[in-house]
Design an enzyme around this catalytic site. Structure first.
Site, PDB file in Angstrom:
ATOM      1  CB  VAL A 645      -0.962   0.022   1.197  1.00 40.73           C
ATOM      2  CG1 VAL A 645      -1.975  -1.091   1.094  1.00 40.73           C
ATOM      3  CG2 VAL A 645      -0.202  -0.048   2.510  1.00 40.73           C
ATOM      4  CG  ASP A 646       4.943   0.932   1.182  1.00 38.89           C
ATOM      5  OD1 ASP A 646       4.677   0.164   0.249  1.00 38.89           O
ATOM      6  OD2 ASP A 646       5.836   0.712   2.020  1.00 38.89           O
ATOM      7  CG  ASP A 647       5.239  -0.049  -3.653  1.00 38.69           C
ATOM      8  OD1 ASP A 647       6.088   0.750  -3.242  1.00 38.69           O
ATOM      9  OD2 ASP A 647       5.418  -1.269  -3.725  1.00 38.69           O
TER      10      ASP A 647
END
Length: 776
Positions: A645-647
């Protein structure tokens, strides 16, 4: 999930579909399973051959996963009932119980794509095309599978979540325990609001995982069965060990460690390549209750020193050198530098046991420190082949495995003995439909969790015969892996291959598993069609270093597979999808993938930093373990992993996952793989920067660059169009197949002096190639 170590300049294989001539390239399995954009959703459903099943169902209902076995003539039946996975009391208006599907389905959340009809193909009868949404197990495969039906899975899964103590106790009782656990099988707190997070399974139970891997198999009459087939980097170098022989060698190493003062709870760092001595060393530590910390023998001296300083080992085990392909890597020199660095910081190691790997380098040319260094071959064979077992509590530590975090101090993931033993053995058995006659090969290195769970412990706990390969997968030619498959008649292959398949037999293969990056639907079909000849189900598994074993995974024979989907949760695993506020979302949805309630393989802490453990995994969504991954669940209950999700890139206020852009790019027929990162943009805040690898023989051109951008615009929207296409002969990946996106971000931002450690890459030369092409 494909590793770049299986590619060589983008060269592909010949692929023949059921109605097309051979072609000279193939798209590798590289990008996360977001959307299979190439599916033509306006096509009318039709039979393409007598073996392809087209299923029409009522438009208003989702399909129901209920029991088969299926009769192949019944694959065209439809149902009017709707349900979700887990419901068992259902009314059916059909003559047979199996999957049901809607005729016309709305667009699913990112990850599921459009599925306007149900087209199904059966194992062994036809190749899977882009018109196929499901791949059914054949009658023969399902009949012989450990889980022959969805009904059997539902029964076991239902019990595993409603009565986890009873379910896992029954499985744990199949192993040897010196003393059984008490009345409380599991104790946990996943909710940080209620105090410290903790997990305990089988507390008070006394066992030893090495005993269960080796002695138990020898005592049951399987001592003469091959435990390991080893294949060296150079052709002609190979060896095998039976379970009896393996036990003897493990005992010798264990006795040596004990003799130099290694005790229960002491740390031992293992920095070895894929020699049989690597799992031997792991098992020797487990036998005497020592905590092993395997460091991938590709990490730099600085990275090794960090790990040594953190866990403070009594001894380091290594070898003088190793050959990867034609290159000699002087591992002992790296260890010397790491020990020197750690000593400067107050952490001294008194012993360095060094294996002489004569195929790479003779001992005479190895640097040596008297009083600390000792040759493995000089001392280990002198010890007794019988070693008393150190019985340990189920919650005693088994191993530390440091994640190679892109910044900051590496995280030492700690797994304990009992729960990990039970979970890794069970996931191996069912996810690969393991049979005693199988020959199993996982190409992962024991420096990663895959090598712990599915090269060493999981297979040996099941009495399996395991293939271990020391060298590079494309040495001396790109067909080496398939040569090994044919040589040892491998039946279960857990890997990430992309090259030169068709000239090799592969007829021994029965089950395939993919490891590394998630695979998108078109890549899944390639793996199914080309590697498995449409005969082999694919265990495309979702799990993490922290989970210890598979969490969401196809179980061969139990249900149909959707190309690109991780399918359904393993026993005892309760995945949930939550929104940004941590509220569970039911049914068809997209969001953050979490797990509620523990499973036996749950990691217990981060070594020496429990606060970081709680903050990273349990604080974002109190009450849940947060995986860090995004996920979609379609109307049929299938899970689709959409990447970290941090991508996520914030383009002019639009949040878009990099994996979705990657999947759109790879849908272009001339794009073999893609990796997308965000870069600063003075107008939009962040811009989209795409690294693109073309299929073999396709030249770089401005027209193709424009076509790729147009493809993304058409499939996602103008806001998602890449600002930059960077040609990439290959991508920087670890040997386990993970793309090192932090390196791509630095290249994209022109921060070339901040690339950091690249020693773990399968091919460090890729970085120089990317830098050279930065302005092309």
């Amino acid at each position: 999930m494909i590793s770049s170590s299986f590619t060589a300049g983008g060269v592909g294989v010949g692929l023949r579909t059921h109605d097309s001539p051979p072609v000279t390239y193939i798209k590798p399995l590289l990008t996360p399973p977001i959307l299979d954009h190439r599916c033509n959703n306006n096509k009318k459903s039709k039979f393409r051959s007598s073996t392809r099943r087209s299923v029409k169902a009522p438009q208003t209902q989702a399909f129901l996963l209920v029991p088969h076995p299926f009769s192949q003539s019944e694959h065209t039946a439809a149902a009017s009932s709707s349900s979700v996975l887990g419901m068992t009391n259902c009314s059916l208006n059909t003559t047979t119980n199996h999957l049901r599907h809607v005729e016309s389905m709305a667009v699913l959340p990112s990850g599921a794509g459009k599925i306007p009809r149900l087209n199904a193909v059966i194992l062994g009868e036809a190749l899977a095309s882009e018109e196929d949404d499901l791949v059914f197990p054949s009658d023969d495969f399902a009949r012989q599978a450990l889980l022959p039906s969805a009904q059997k899975y539902l029964e076991m899964y239902k019990r595993s979540v409603e009565d986890p103590a009873g379910f896992w106790s029954d499985i744990a009782s199949q192993f040897l325990w010196k003393s059984k656990w008490g009345d409380t099988v599991c104790s946990e707190n996943f909710d940080i609001r209620n105090g410290n997070v903790y997990v305990q399974w089988f507390k008070g139970g006394i066992t030893n995982i090495c005993y269960n891997c080796l002695d138990r198999n020898v005592d049951s009459g399987n001592g003469d069965k091959i435990a390991f087939h080893w294949e060296g980097n150079e052709r002609g170098f190979h060896d095998s060990l039976t379970y009896t022989q393996l036990l003897s060698q493990v005992c010798q190493v264990a006795n040596y460690l004990r003799d130099i003062g290694v005790k229960k709870g002491d740390a031992v760092v293992i920095y070895l390549p894929m020699l049989m001595e690597l799992p031997i060393a792991m098992l020797a530590c487990a036998r005497i209750g020592a905590v092993h910390s395997v460091v991938f023998a590709g990490f730099s001296a600085d990275s090794l020193a960090q790990r040594i300083m953190d866990c403070k080992p009594k001894v380091v085990l290594t070898c003088n050198a190793v050959k990867r392909g034609s290159k000699v890597i002087h591992l002992k020199d790296i260890v010397d530098a790491a020990l020197s660095e750690s000593a400067k910081n107050g952490i001294s190691v008194d012993a360095c046991l060094t294996y002489e790997n004569r195929s790479a380098m003779m001992r005479e040319t190895t640097k040596w420190q008297d009083g600390r260094d000792i040759w493995w071959q000089d001392v280990v064979p002198t010890y007794s082949t019988i070693c008393e077992v150190e019985w340990v509590d189920a919650e005693d530590p088994l191993f530390l495995l440091y994640t190679s975090g892109s910044t900051g101090k590496p995280k030492g993931v700690l797994h304990t003995t009992g729960g990990y033993m039970v979970y890794t053995a069970t996931t191996f058995k069912y996810a690969f439909d393991y049979k005693p006659s199988d020959i199993y090969w996982c190409t992962a290195d024991c420096g990663w969790i895959t090598g712990h769970s599915y090269v060493t412990y999981g297979p040996l706990l099941n009495g399996a015969t395991v293939v271990i390969y020391e060298g590079a997968p494309n040495y001396p030619d790109p067909g080496r892996c398939w040569d090994i498959v044919d040589k040892f008649k491998v039946t279960i292959f857990y890997t990430a291959p992309t090259l030169y398949v068709t000239r090799y037999s592969r007829k021994s293969l029965r089950v395939l598993g993919s490891v590394g990056e998630p695979i998108n639907p078109s890549a899944w079909r390639w793996f199914f069609n080309v590697v498995g000849d449409s005969r082999c189900p694919i265990s495309d598994t979702w799990w993490q270093t922290e989970t210890g074993g598979f969490m969401i995974a196809p179980l061969p024979g139990a249900w149909p597979q959707k190309p690109g989907s991780a399918t359904f949760p393993f026993f005892g695993v309760q995945p949930v999808i939550v929104d940004e506020k941590g509220v569970e979302i039911e049914g068809e949805c997209s969001g953050y993938l979490c797990v509620k309630s523990s499973w036996p393989g749950t990691f217990r802490t981060l070594y020496g930093d429990h606060e970081r453990y709680e903050t990273t995994y349990f604080k974002p969504f109190p009450g849940y373990y947060f995986s860090g991954d995004g996920c979609s669940r379609d109307k049929d209950g299938y899970y689709w992993l959409t990447g970290r999700v941090d991508d996520v890139i914030n383009v002019s206020g639009h949040r878009i996952g990099t994996a979705e852009v990657e999947s759109a790019l790879v849908s272009h027929p001339q794009c073999a793989e893609a990796a997308v990162v965000g870069v600063e943009h003075e107008v939009k805040g962040q811009g989209i920067y795409a690294f693109v690898t073309l299929v073999d023989g396709i030249p770089y051109s401005e027209e193709l660059r424009r076509n790729l951008i147009t493809t993304v615009r058409n499939q996602i929207g103008p806001f998602a169009a890449p600002d930059r296409i960077h040609w990439a002969p290959g991508l920087p990946k670890t040997r386990s197949g993970k793309i090192m996106r932090r390196i791509l971000r630095k290249i994209a931002s022109r921060q070339l002096d901040e690339l950091g450690d690249t020693s773990t890459l399968a091919d460090p030369g890729v970085v120089d190639q990317l830098i050279a092409l930065a302005d092309c």
